[in-house]
Design an enzyme around this catalytic site. Structure first.
Site, mmCIF file in Angstrom:
data_model
loop_
_atom_site.group_PDB
_atom_site.id
_atom_site.type_symbol
_atom_site.label_atom_id
_atom_site.label_comp_id
_atom_site.label_asym_id
_atom_site.label_seq_id
_atom_site.Cartn_x
_atom_site.Cartn_y
_atom_site.Cartn_z
ATOM 1 N N ASP A 1 7.868 -5.335 -5.376
ATOM 2 C CA ASP A 1 6.618 -4.942 -6.045
ATOM 3 C C ASP A 1 6.945 -3.835 -7.050
ATOM 4 O OD1 ASP A 1 3.935 -4.855 -6.621
ATOM 5 O OD2 ASP A 1 3.336 -3.792 -4.812
ATOM 6 N N ALA B 1 -4.525 8.590 -5.141
ATOM 7 C CA ALA B 1 -4.516 7.199 -5.593
ATOM 8 C C ALA B 1 -5.234 6.360 -4.545
ATOM 9 C CB ALA B 1 -3.079 6.707 -5.760
ATOM 10 N N LYS C 1 -0.164 8.236 3.286
ATOM 11 C CA LYS C 1 -0.793 6.958 2.917
ATOM 12 C C LYS C 1 -1.627 6.482 4.100
ATOM 13 C CE LYS C 1 0.651 2.441 1.044
ATOM 14 N NZ LYS C 1 1.769 1.749 0.386
HETATM 15 N N1 LIG Z 1 5.900 10.042 -1.645
HETATM 16 C C1 LIG Z 1 5.013 10.164 -2.630
HETATM 17 N N2 LIG Z 1 4.960 11.280 -3.375
HETATM 18 C C2 LIG Z 1 4.053 11.415 -4.379
HETATM 19 N N3 LIG Z 1 3.160 10.468 -4.711
HETATM 20 C C3 LIG Z 1 3.170 9.332 -4.014
HETATM 21 C C4 LIG Z 1 4.090 9.102 -2.949
HETATM 22 N N4 LIG Z 1 3.850 7.873 -2.434
HETATM 23 C C5 LIG Z 1 2.836 7.365 -3.162
HETATM 24 N N5 LIG Z 1 2.423 8.218 -4.113
HETATM 25 C C6 LIG Z 1 1.362 8.005 -5.106
HETATM 26 O O1 LIG Z 1 0.356 7.168 -4.575
HETATM 27 C C7 LIG Z 1 0.265 5.939 -5.296
HETATM 28 C C8 LIG Z 1 -0.027 4.794 -4.359
HETATM 29 O O2 LIG Z 1 0.991 4.682 -3.377
HETATM 30 P P1 LIG Z 1 1.569 3.259 -2.976
HETATM 31 O O3 LIG Z 1 2.530 3.433 -1.875
HETATM 32 O O4 LIG Z 1 2.047 2.592 -4.223
HETATM 33 O O5 LIG Z 1 0.248 2.567 -2.423
HETATM 34 P P2 LIG Z 1 -0.394 1.151 -2.764
HETATM 35 O O6 LIG Z 1 0.254 0.198 -1.821
HETATM 36 O O7 LIG Z 1 -1.833 1.365 -2.466
HETATM 37 O O8 LIG Z 1 -0.114 0.847 -4.197
HETATM 38 C C9 LIG Z 1 1.605 5.828 -6.006
HETATM 39 O O9 LIG Z 1 1.512 5.063 -7.169
HETATM 40 C C10 LIG Z 1 1.937 7.277 -6.301
HETATM 41 O O10 LIG Z 1 1.268 7.708 -7.451
#
Ligand SMILES: Nc1ncnc2c1ncn2[C@@H]1O[C@H](COP(=O)(O)OP(=O)(O)O)[C@@H](O)[C@H]1O
Ligand SMILES: [Mg+2]
Length: 523
Positions: free
Chosen positions: A288, A129, A153
């Site tokens: 959020d 993502a 991330k």
């Molecule tokens: N611990 C995790 N396990 C699996 N997928 C994750 C996890 N954390 C994030 N993701 C995936 O990554 C995407 C983006 O992470 P997120 O923390 O929401 O970042 P942003 O702040 O860029 O939206 C999430 O919508 C999810 O699909």
């Protein structure tokens, strides 16, 4: 002072605003006659095929890049500043971007830990993502327990520098707008930019996101229907957040939820209750809650990710919220009103009866509606409007709560269009009231609630005032008694519409700067 560099940034923003036709969305009545030729000039560079008026601002911000998208998303939560129509347009802003290359990602990890990627992660896969501030990779770690999947991330390289440069330009525009116009001062544009700076600074430091995850994990450790991914602190820095990999179904994927046999009605209820429990019981909520950040694991537990924006409610605000919800659920408007007065929330010169009447005006229509038409978020919106009329300012954290509630309700309703928000909320509110205000029976006595609130609130004016503009209107509107007629409400709307157009002022400053740049170039 502002450098040529910033002028170029503002010039570029102005050009794109002009290209996307943002200037032509300004109400001509708001433009001083002397300045009208300027707008005509600016409109000459408009793109021939601009979009509908109500989407132009979001289109322009999307073209301008991440900082502007963030600014837009932030302003979408401030209809008091930008006006309802612009806020609605801004809600459209999507935070999706193409990922940055794998090589850059690996270099960023190596730089952050001071050792090669392979020394930190057993494997480091491609992004799953990508958004404006960060992207998430699938990776693996090896430790005593064996091989485990993790989500990594990563902060977008260079984003901080770029964001702060853009912020300096925003700040410049805000300051000049405040020099020019009393309206801009009233809306405290400089403060708005400051708040944005603080919000994004928190979002760009992943140690803080890790801490938020960890705090919420602690708060919810005994809750059977909710959890958050565990933080891998050893592999977390300011720019890198490593979390347990979550194998679960996104709440946005309805087809998969159904295929897995989940009871969507139960999920909707659980989501609503989870959010209220965090807000009321813990005073710490995820702000959020859009469906991309919510998942359901195979045990049917809700899982939230993305803890960059969090809301906090102090005891006073939680008590206020609980009292309000309880008052509406039991239809005891008079008691709710009295409690507010005795606790000093509403200044004594107003009448309890009028306040109770105003609350009833919001509450009664709700009880006549069918369950699926009731919106707690809408209720809070109306309530904040009315309480503003009684000199009661709404605290920003309550506004954030209300804004998040709009999103949570939206997600819950997308799962179960017939969800009865009241009956879902009732057990959570009741449990909290019972715990904090003594045995449920005692609640019936109005005096107790007041005494309890008084103890929390003391003599300090608990809730901050809602905004100067409401105070300005107050005298006029409440003179001779408050009548909550449709005319009064329409009148308030009109005043707000006229006054909350900071965008107009900011656009003015940008247009003037654009013209100036053009003149400089032509010389
Ligand atoms: N611990 C995790 N396990 C699996 N997928 C994750 C996890 N954390 C994030 N993701 C995936 O990554 C995407 C983006 O992470 P997120 O923390 O929401 O970042 P942003 O702040 O860029 O939206 C999430 O919508 C999810 O699909
Ligand atoms: Mg997200």
């Amino acid at each position: 002072m502002i450098s040529a560099f910033h002028l170029v940034r503002i010039g570029r923003a102005a050009f794109i605003f002009a290209r996307e036709g943002v200037f032509s969305t300004i109400d001509p009545a708001l433009i001083p006659p002397a300045a009208r030729p300027l707008v005509r000039i600016v409109r000459l560079i408009e793109r021939p095929s601009i979009g509908a008026a109500d989407t132009r601002l979001s289109a322009a911000l999307t073209r301008l890049g991440p900082s502007y998208v963030k600014l837009g998303q932030f302003l979408a939560t401030r209809p008091d500043v930008v006006g309802a129509a612009a806020a609605h347009d801004l809600e459209r802003l999507q935070d999706q971007m193409p990922p940055f290359p794998q090589q850059e990602a690996e270099a960023a990890v190596a730089a952050s830990f001071g050792k090669p990627v392979s020394a930190v992660f057993a494997s480091f896969g491609p992004p799953v993502a990508a958004a404006s501030i960060a992207q998430v990779h699938h990776a693996e770690v090896v430790n005593a327990g064996g091989r485990r999947a993790v989500a990594v991330k990563l902060l977008r390289p260079g984003i901080e520098r770029r964001f702060y440069a853009d912020l300096r330009a925003f700040d410049y525009v805000a300051r000049h707008a405040e020099d020019f116009s009393a309206e801009a001062r009233r809306l405290r544009l400089v403060e708005v930019v400051d708040t944005l700076r603080r919000t994004v600074a928190i979002e760009m430091d992943f140690r803080l996101e890790a801490a938020a995850l960890s705090e919420m994990a602690e708060n919810t450790k005994d809750d059977p229907d909710f959890r958050v991914p565990a933080v891998d602190w050893d592999r977390t820095t300011k720019e890198v957040l490593t979390l347990e990999w979550i194998e679960a179904t996104p709440l946005s994927d309805r087809a998969r939820l159904l295929a897995k046999g989940f009871d969507l009605r139960q999920l909707a209820r659980a989501l609503m209750q989870t959010f209220l429990r965090h807000a009321l019981r813990d005073g710490f909520f995820h702000a959020d809650m859009h469906p991309g950040n919510l998942f359901v694991d195979d045990h049917g537990r809700l899982i939230a990710v993305d803890f960059g924006i969090m809301g906090r409610l102090g005891v006073k605000e939680r008590l206020f919220l609980a009292e309000i919800l309880h008052g509406f659920i039991t239809r005891d408007y008079r008691r709710t009103a009295e409690v507010h007065f005795e606790a000093g929330y509403v200044p004594a010169h107003h009448s309890v009866e009028n306040f109770a009447q105003a609350i009833r005006a919001i509450g009664e229509p709700i009880h006549n509606r069918t369950a699926e038409d009731i919106s707690m978020a809408r209720l809070l919106t109306l309530l904040f409007e009315v309480t503003g009329l009684f000199d009661m300012r709404t605290r920003p954290e309550l506004l954030l709560l209300q804004k998040t509630m709009v999103v949570v309700e939206g997600v819950a309703r997308s799962l179960d269009p017939k969800l009865d928000i009241w009956s879902a909320a009732e057990p959570v509110v009741r449990e909290w009231m019972t715990r904090h205000l003594g045995p449920a029976g005692k609640l019936e006595g109005a005096a107790l609630g007041a005494a309890e609130i008084g103890r929390f609130v003391g003599n300090a004016p608990g809730l901050l005032t809602r905004g100067v503009r409401v105070l300005d209107q107050l005298d006029e509107i409440t003179r001779g008694g408050l009548v909550l007629s449709p005319e009064t409400i329409a009148d308030i709307d009109k005043r707000e519409g006229r006054r909350s157009r900071w965008s107009t002022i900011a656009l003015w400053v940008i247009a003037a700067l654009l013209l100036w740049i053009v003149i400089l170039l032509l010389r």
